[in-house]
Design an enzyme around this catalytic site. Structure first.
Site, PDB file in Angstrom:
ATOM      1  N   ASP A  16       3.386  -0.547  10.452  1.00 27.21           N
ATOM      2  CA  ASP A  16       1.953  -0.642  10.237  1.00 27.21           C
ATOM      3  C   ASP A  16       1.204  -1.077  11.490  1.00 27.21           C
ATOM      4  OD1 ASP A  16      -0.469  -0.629   9.017  1.00 27.21           O
ATOM      5  OD2 ASP A  16      -0.105  -2.343   7.710  1.00 27.21           O
ATOM      6  N   GLU A  47      -6.753  -4.207  14.202  1.00 31.85           N
ATOM      7  CA  GLU A  47      -6.277  -5.086  13.132  1.00 31.85           C
ATOM      8  C   GLU A  47      -5.180  -6.033  13.601  1.00 31.85           C
ATOM      9  OE1 GLU A  47      -4.743  -3.023   9.693  1.00 31.85           O
ATOM     10  OE2 GLU A  47      -4.214  -4.894   8.683  1.00 31.85           O
ATOM     11  N   GLU A  56      -0.261   0.725  -1.806  1.00 31.27           N
ATOM     12  CA  GLU A  56      -0.980  -0.546  -1.880  1.00 31.27           C
ATOM     13  C   GLU A  56      -1.948  -0.579  -3.051  1.00 31.27           C
ATOM     14  OE1 GLU A  56      -2.570  -0.955   2.159  1.00 31.27           O
ATOM     15  OE2 GLU A  56      -0.693  -1.891   2.793  1.00 31.27           O
TER      16      GLU A  56
HETATM   17  O1  GCW Z   1      -2.792  -1.710   8.031  1.00 29.89           O
HETATM   18  C1  GCW Z   1      -2.932  -1.727   6.648  1.00 29.89           C
HETATM   19  C2  GCW Z   1      -4.175  -2.525   6.385  1.00 29.89           C
HETATM   20  C3  GCW Z   1      -4.912  -2.111   5.145  1.00 29.89           C
HETATM   21  C4  GCW Z   1      -5.081  -0.607   5.150  1.00 29.89           C
HETATM   22  C5  GCW Z   1      -3.696   0.017   5.155  1.00 29.89           C
HETATM   23  C6  GCW Z   1      -3.755   1.543   5.207  1.00 29.89           C
HETATM   24  C7  GCW Z   1      -6.913   0.723   4.391  1.00 29.89           C
HETATM   25  O2  GCW Z   1      -3.831  -3.892   6.349  1.00 29.89           O
HETATM   26  O3  GCW Z   1      -6.152  -2.767   5.143  1.00 29.89           O
HETATM   27  O4  GCW Z   1      -5.856  -0.129   4.086  1.00 29.89           O
HETATM   28  O5  GCW Z   1      -2.985  -0.400   6.285  1.00 29.89           O
HETATM   29  O6  GCW Z   1      -3.555   2.073   6.293  1.00 29.89           O
HETATM   30  O7  GCW Z   1      -3.977   2.181   4.209  1.00 29.89           O
END
Ligand code: GCW
Length: 686
Positions: free
Chosen positions: A368, A396, A289
């Site tokens: 995720d 989240e 990311e």
């Molecule tokens: O779940 C996702 C989130 C990001 C996060 C990423 C990760 C810290 O949307 O905000 O970044 O995973 O786990 O690295």
């Protein structure tokens, strides 16, 4: 601290200990913590702490009710010797507890064990001083039980101060500097020790410019936090940026094979240990990311992780290297690229190439932190690598601490999953390591500077449950909830828990499945509003580069991840799961759309069609939230819960219901419009 909810350690939780006579035997900082805890409790409730006389003899007075002793603390009272007879090693963090001849005895080899033994007695309360109980040996299943904070020093323009944080600002930093008053950090450490957590990574894995300097110029912040957490047996870890050498004034490259880069990491790490001798190590999110990583230099993730591991090795530190590496710029038109495959594709070929102090930190699911995912196949595919499993306590994707969603049942399923079928080891065992040298369990914390710690007061249960499951993965989520209820609410409910306990179980036990019912169906995931991820938006991510698609059209929905006709992801599992997930007729309903694209009329194993199941679960889920809401309302004015807490939860449940109804209506309307299939029960679909 003033104005802060005591969570699961209200003063009254120490009443049973504090009203008795206790003998504490042993030396060292953690034993001092135990002694201080008992002393404080006794000051409050009129009990006594007996101090041994020099030479190891016990002071005068009547015999103690409770003995907390290190085995090495010299001659032990006779009752302790009796309890110990026949016991071999108790272990670094373990303890033995018994009730014998009217004395409760807690014994440990090491101070940390004594601390955990003390909190065990706190959990037992009066029960610790009842009938005789034969010696029990308690030990954590995993060596490292860690919370990652996604805290920034600064307030990030998009993500705020705590990325994916729903409980206010950071416990550590405020207005761009370390908080002056760190008493809350100490209180946090105490809460964490009481549920078994022993490591905390203090900052976000997305390491921005200011936070990168925690490794060097701002190391004092980390040292100060470590000083607050140390008395509770918690070691501090730091998230570092892979390009640290470049951004912190070292060599102009971060190539992990470059000699100057390696020297830079060695020197910087030496300074960290000079300041924080019990520093735990680094956490790294690389090539993920947008974070920098070894790919920039044509190097592998093993090269990257090993460079940092070599710097930490002389001091006993570890690198938690995250496996969350995938293409977040993929072309949605390309049906062959599958984000679920990414971690396995990237890391499995590297098995055996990581140093012994590298821990590969794998998210529990391949995508995720969705409400429902299969267990990541990486967990079973790297026998020569130390693996840690990462969970997300911060909600989240599970209601952002506005919705009640007790996650322990999900974690319990994950930890109990057996990748090779019933005869093989469970995930918890793989994380613990056959020889106890596994990577352990990690979770993203849900705590912040909110007065209730976690925004939603009932979300405290998730934080507590993570620690307890990391200690004992086989523990029953409902039992853990009871522990949390007893500690948190019993003291403040003079009328007792007769009303509150069943209400909390009714609201919380099944709340994860309720959340699943009213959100994305059958394991398909996402369908959330892009960016902040709260509330429904079925196609929000459908035509984006993020790799999170559902492929709904007028005929059907789901992601074909089979080997036969799809992305081949099912082939990343060993048998039997490679076959179970591959075959439509064997795939568990709850994961159907994760693995298969099916017509709306496809009949599930539960006998319903996919489309009817979507309607039914969405109506049911929203209804269950409405029931939870009225259950909670009925507690008002009964004295079973503090009015301020009641009001906070009430306001949040109102929002949860609004949001659940929006989910219900959007999902149902979307699939009705796509499929044209009416609800068999003729309910209103907007
Ligand atoms: O779940 C996702 C989130 C990001 C996060 C990423 C990760 C810290 O949307 O905000 O970044 O995973 O786990 O690295």
């Amino acid at each position: 601290p003033d104005g802060v909810h005591p969570a699961w350690l209200p003063p009254e939780a120490f009443r049973a200990i504090g009203s008795r006579r206790t003998l504490v035997r042993g030396d060292g900082p953690l034993v001092d913590t135990v002694r201080d805890e008992v002393t404080l409790a006794c000051v409050r409730y009129g009990g006594r702490v007996r101090h041994p006389l020099p030479g190891g003899r016990d002071g005068p007075g009547p015999p103690p009710d409770l003995v907390l002793a290190l085995r090495s603390a010299g001659p032990l009272p006779a009752v302790a010797e009796t309890v110990l007879a026949g016991f071999g090693a108790i272990g670094d963090e373990g303890f033995v507890v018994a009730r014998h001849d009217g004395v409760t005895v807690v014994l440990a080899d090491e101070p940390a064990g004594l601390l955990y033994g003390l909190f065990h007695v706190v959990r037992l309360g009066e029960r610790a001083f009842g009938a005789a109980v034969p010696a029990e040996h308690h030990r954590p299943a995993t060596r490292r039980r860690m919370l990652d904070h996604w805290d920034n020093v600064d307030v990030h323009p998009v993500m705020g101060q705590v990325e994916r944080g729903y409980a206010g600002g950071s416990l550590f930093w405020r207005d761009g500097v370390l908080r002056e008053d760190l008493s809350r950090v100490r209180a946090y450490g105490r809460l964490l020790a009481a549920c078994g957590v022993n490591a905390v990574a203090v900052n976000n894995v997305n390491v921005h410019a200011t936070e990168a300097s925690l490794l060097t110029d701002r190391l004092g912040d980390v040292a100060a936090i470590a000083a607050e957490l140390r008395p509770y047996g918690i070691r501090v870890h730091l998230s570092v940026r892979f390009s640290s050498p470049v951004v912190l004034g070292g060599p102009p490259t971060a190539d992990p094979l470059d000699e100057d880069v390696r020297k830079w990491w060695a020197a910087v790490t030496e300074r960290v240990y000079a300041r924080i001798p019990d520093f735990g190590g680094y956490v790294v999110k690389a090539d993920s990311e947008g974070q920098p990583g070894p790919f920039t230099y044509g190097r592998s993730h093993a090269d990257g992780a090993n460079a940092l591991a070599d710097a930490l090795e002389p001091f006993g530190g570890v690198v938690h290297w995250r496996a969350f590496v995938y293409d977040h710029r993929q072309d949605w038109r390309d049906r062959a690229t599958d984000r679920a495959r990414a971690a396995h594709d990237h890391f499995v070929p590297l098995d055996g190439l990581f140093r012994g102090n590298v821990i590969l930190q794998v998210k529990h699911g391949p995508m995720d932190f969705q409400v429902r995912e299969p267990v990541s196949p990486v967990v079973a595919a790297m026998p020569a690598t130390r693996l840690a499993v990462e969970l997300q306590v911060t909600q989240e994707y599970t209601g952002q601490q506005r919705h009640v969603c007790y996650l322990a049942p999900m974690w319990s399923d994950v930890l109990g999953f057996r990748p090779w079928g019933p005869a093989g080891p469970a995930v918890a065992r793989l994380a613990a390591g056959a020889a106890g040298d596994g990577g352990g369990l990690v979770a993203v914390s849900n705590a912040g500077d909110d007065p209730y710690w976690t925004g939603h007061p009932l979300a405290q249960a998730n934080l507590y449950a993570f620690g307890r499951l990391a200690w004992a993965p086989g523990a029953d989520p409902a039992t853990i909830l009871d522990e949390w209820i007893d500690l948190t609410f019993a003291p403040s409910a003079p009328g007792g828990l007769e009303r509150l306990r069943p209400t909390l179980h009714a609201i919380m036990d099944d709340s994860w499945r309720t959340y699943e019912r009213y959100t994305a169906p059958l394991g398909v995931g996402f369908m959330v509003r892009p960016g902040h991820h709260y509330g429904p938006d079925v196609d929000g991510y459908e035509y984006t580069p993020w790799g999170t698609y559902h492929f709904a059209d007028r005929d059907g929905v789901g992601v074909d991840r089979t080997r036969a006709t799809g992305t081949g992801f099912t082939g990343q599992y060993p048998p039997p799961w490679s076959e179970v997930y591959e075959r439509l007729e064997r795939c568990p309903d709850e994961l159907l759309l994760f693995f298969h694209h099916v017509p709306y009329g496809h009949v599930l194993r539960n006998g319903s069609t996919v489309i009817q199941h979507i309607y039914d679960t969405h109506f049911a889920g929203a209804e269950q939230v409405a029931e939870a809401r009225s259950l909670w309302e009925r507690l008002a004015g009964t004295g079973s819960v503090d009015p301020a807490l009641h009001a906070r939860v009430k306001a949040l449940i109102d929002e949860q219901l609004r949001c659940a109804e929006e989910w219900r209506d959007q999902i149902n309307a979307y699939f009705f419009r796509k499929s044209g299939v009416p609800d068999a029960h003729g309910r209103r679909i907007p």
